[in-house]
Structure formats: structure tokens, C-alpha cells
Scaffold this motif. Structure first.
Motif, short mmCIF file in Angstrom:
data_model
loop_
_atom_site.label_atom_id
_atom_site.label_comp_id
_atom_site.label_asym_id
_atom_site.label_seq_id
_atom_site.Cartn_x
_atom_site.Cartn_y
_atom_site.Cartn_z
N HIS A 10 -2.54 10.76 -31.37
CA HIS A 10 -2.50 9.31 -31.53
C HIS A 10 -2.72 8.60 -30.19
CE1 HIS A 10 -0.92 10.28 -35.46
NE2 HIS A 10 0.08 10.94 -34.90
N ILE A 68 -6.96 1.34 -36.44
CA ILE A 68 -5.85 2.06 -37.08
C ILE A 68 -4.97 2.77 -36.05
CG2 ILE A 68 -5.21 3.85 -38.75
CD1 ILE A 68 -7.81 3.21 -40.24
N PHE A 124 -1.11 1.86 -35.00
CA PHE A 124 -0.07 2.78 -35.43
C PHE A 124 0.77 3.25 -34.24
CE2 PHE A 124 1.23 7.25 -36.11
CZ PHE A 124 2.10 7.06 -37.18
N ASP A 125 0.10 3.57 -33.13
CA ASP A 125 0.82 4.03 -31.95
C ASP A 125 1.73 2.94 -31.40
OD1 ASP A 125 1.24 6.08 -29.87
OD2 ASP A 125 0.29 4.62 -28.55
#
Length: 292
Positions: free
Chosen positions: A175, A252, A256-257
Motif C-alpha cells: 500500500h 484508491i 486507503f493508506d
């Protein structure tokens, strides 16, 4: 690591550049591409200080990623004139990273020519990078998987590259776009990082006015051998798979991270760093099995 010198040419036609390097996704240094640019004679640190000295610029150092940091968030800020004084006085870890100085100082746009080299370059994104002697840019690849033309000015800079297929050996942090930050790529500890012995890459030293072509998704590690600065021009990926990866990274993965850092804090960073080792050593074990 197994490193070979990046190919070099004095000049090249756009037809040959596309067929021999872009389509094959192989890096190359073009040594004389900038010799007819005003920047070739003008772009020294003293000139940047003169024309952009009052500009407040973001600075980064070598501190490890922290859960409190935003994505590409600067560690401090400084007037450009003070920063250049610092570069010329002594080694420093402070760097300017991925900064559009042309937006703040439009006169700089007159100093370089958009190269007619067969790539459709993004005109809104000429980015500058500055560093002091021995400062390093951690091993990473770019979020948008662009084809990158990387021009260096004032001094000398070492560039180490690895193709995307080498990712399995790079201790890639999940990620994220980086390898483990505690790896010394100048002198790797193979007992601690054994997979790096299998990594096959490229290396070169860029001097004033030279341009390095970095293909889509290539890992790169930079070390300023002297104080200096560079400019990157970029072209979006032509490979549909890389275009999809860029879309995923931007829309994305990055968000998300950021969300996981907010909710799990430093535990998320620690988990990712541990996972980087496990993933890489699993790949290394599988590679050994396939060879036996």
C-alpha cells in the motif's frame, strides 16, 4: 546487486528513441539534448537564488515515514535563497521534492524547450528537485507510472534504476510506492536483505545538462554527489495495465493508506514494514524452489 551502466547517446532522433527505448521500456541517457536551451548556460544555483530567492519552498529530509505525516507532506519550509545558501555551505539532508517552481516563477519556463522526442508530455507538470551533497532520495517508483525525462543541472547526481519486474526483490512496502526505508542501497546488508542479491538494475551518474529517460513504473534511487537540482517532464503511461495501476494508486491506494494511518496510527506503518520483509522472503523462497 547486479547493476549495469545505463546506455548513453549524444543525440537521438525521436523515431529511434521511441523504437529503441520507449517501446522496449529500457532507460537511456541523452547527453546533449539541452545544449540549445537557455537553461544549459543559466541554470546554476546562483541563478535560481537570483530569480526565485524570495519563494518559500517545501523541504523534505530522510526521517522515516510516520503515521502523522500526510501523503508527500513537507517536513519544513524555507526561503529559496536561504536554502541555496545552505546547499553551498555544507552537506544537508534537506531536499526539494516534486515541486513546480515554474508556477511560482513563470520566467523559468522561458529557459527550457519542450523536447520533440516522440512522447506527449504533460505541459502542466514540469517538476524540480534540489539536494545537497550526499543527500539521498529513497528507493521508490512514481504513483502515476509515467514515462519520465529527468534532466540534471549544476553538479553530478547518481541514479540507480530497477524495472518493475524486479519488485519481488525490492522489499516493497504494501500500500505504498517505496521499499523499506532502512535499506542502504549504496552498501546493502545482504544478511539482513538477502533478496537484493538477486535484483538486477541500472546505474549512471548524471552531469550538468544530461537527461535520463526512466520508463514506466521503474524504481529509482537518487544520490546527489554534489549540490544540484533536476527537472522532470513526464508522459502518461502508454501500457494499459500501467494506466490502470496508476488509476488505482491515485484514486484508491493512496486514500486507503491515509485512512489506515488515521485509524491504526504507527501500528499500520509497522505492519507494512514487517509485511514487506515477509512478502519479499516468500518470493525469494519461491524463486529458489523454481531454480532447484
Amino acid at each position: 546487486m547486479k547493476l549495469k551502466e545505463i546506455e548513453r547517446v549524444n543525440k537521438i532522433s525521436k523515431t529511434d528513441f521511441i523504437s529503441q527505448y520507449v517501446k522496449k521500456q529500457i532507460p537511456v541517457v541523452i547527453e546533449q539534448l539541452t545544449e540549445d536551451w537557455p537553461a544549459y548556460d543559466k541554470w546554476k544555483l546562483s541563478y535560481i537564488k537570483e530569480i526565485a530567492g524570495n519563494t518559500i519552498v517545501p523541504l523534505y529530509d530522510n526521517r522515516p515515514v510516520n503515521h502523522k505525516d500526510g501523503f508527500n507532506e513537507a517536513h519544513t519550509k524555507m526561503k529559496m535563497s536561504d536554502y541555496i545558501d545552505l546547499l553551498e555551505q555544507r552537506p544537508t539532508n534537506y531536499r526539494i521534492f516534486l515541486y513546480n517552481l515554474m508556477k511560482q516563477v513563470p520566467a523559468l519556463n522561458k529557459d527550457f524547450l519542450w523536447p520533440d522526442i516522440g512522447l506527449k508530455l504533460v505541459r502542466q507538470m514540469p517538476m524540480l528537485f534540489f539536494g545537497g551533497q550526499n543527500s539521498k532520495v529513497f528507493m521508490h517508483y512514481d504513483i502515476d507510472y509515467s514515462n519520465i525525462l529527468h534532466f540534471h543541472f549544476h553538479g553530478e547526481k547518481q541514479c540507480m534504476l530497477f524495472a518493475p519486474e524486479q519488485s519481488k526483490y525490492m522489499y516493497k512496502v504494501p500500500h505504498a510506492l517505496i521499499s523499506r526505508e532502512d535499506i542502504d542501497f549504496d552498501n546493502p546488508d545482504y544478511e539482513k536483505w538477502p533478496a537484493l542479491q538477486n535484483a538486477e538494475g541500472y546505474i549512471t551518474n548524471l552531469k550538468h545538462g544530461e537527461m535520463l529517460y526512466m520508463p514506466e513504473g521503474y524504481w529509482h534511487y537518487m544520490k546527489y554527489l554534489t549540490p544540484g537540482f533536476s527537472m522532470s517532464l513526464r508522459s502518461f503511461p502508454t501500457n494499459i495495465s500501467n494506466l490502470l495501476k496508476a488509476f488505482y494508486n491515485v484514486f484508491i491506494m493512496r486514500h486507503f493508506d491515509i485512512m489506515m494511518r488515521k485509524f491504526k496510527g504507527q501500528k499500520w506503518i509497522d505492519y507494512k514494514n514487517e509485511k514487506a520483509i515477509r512478502n519479499t522472503h516468500e518470493n525469494l523462497h519461491q524463486t529458489s524452489l523454481n531454480r532447484s
